[in-house]
Design an enzyme around this catalytic site. Sequence first.
Site, PDB file in Angstrom:
ATOM      1  N   HIS A  63      44.886  46.335  46.653  1.00 26.53           N
ATOM      2  CA  HIS A  63      44.878  47.463  45.722  1.00 26.53           C
ATOM      3  C   HIS A  63      43.764  48.423  46.129  1.00 26.53           C
ATOM      4  CE1 HIS A  63      46.993  45.205  42.187  1.00 26.53           C
ATOM      5  NE2 HIS A  63      47.552  44.958  43.361  1.00 26.53           N
TER       6      HIS A  63
ATOM      7  N   GLU B 214      41.210  49.652  44.495  1.00 23.79           N
ATOM      8  CA  GLU B 214      39.870  49.227  44.090  1.00 23.79           C
ATOM      9  C   GLU B 214      39.346  48.110  44.987  1.00 23.79           C
ATOM     10  OE1 GLU B 214      42.234  50.212  40.281  1.00 23.79           O
ATOM     11  OE2 GLU B 214      42.622  49.265  42.203  1.00 23.79           O
TER      12      GLU B 214
END
Length: 159
Positions: A58, A60
């Site tokens: 992802h 992040e």
Amino acid sequence: MVNPEELDHEYFMSEAIKEAKIAGERGDLPVGAVIVHEGKIISRGNNSTKTNQNRTLHAEMSAINNHAAFWQQHARECVIYTSLEPCIMCLSTIVMTNIRHIVYAVEDKYMNMKPFIKSNDYIDQRVHSYTGGILAEESFEVIQTYHEEMAGLVSTGKR
């Protein structure tokens, strides 16, 4: 230390949205993130779960992993900006990294993390600020452009 509330949230979110566009153009979910320390972008990341065939990549997670050693000493002064509200995996990683300030654009209606944060004392105590809705319309447009199905799972906060 720079007060997270004094940062230009719109500028840094626009940088996260640029990362989301990169992911979308590549065929991944259009989500981007940047991590800011003392008013400067230290790390960038974008979703690459499809192109790297790794469901943990992802935006992040990529931004955090790009500069893992930096967080040991500076995470508490950092702010992570993400174009989509963090999922449970990313939120947990942000907390375990010791990043205390989270700013996001659109809400993830599917994950609905705000009640989770409030229901978990450990996480609630470590997330010092959780600010949503920054450039939500712009982030939504990117999501809708590159992944129309995903657009149904997010909210700009406006009804």
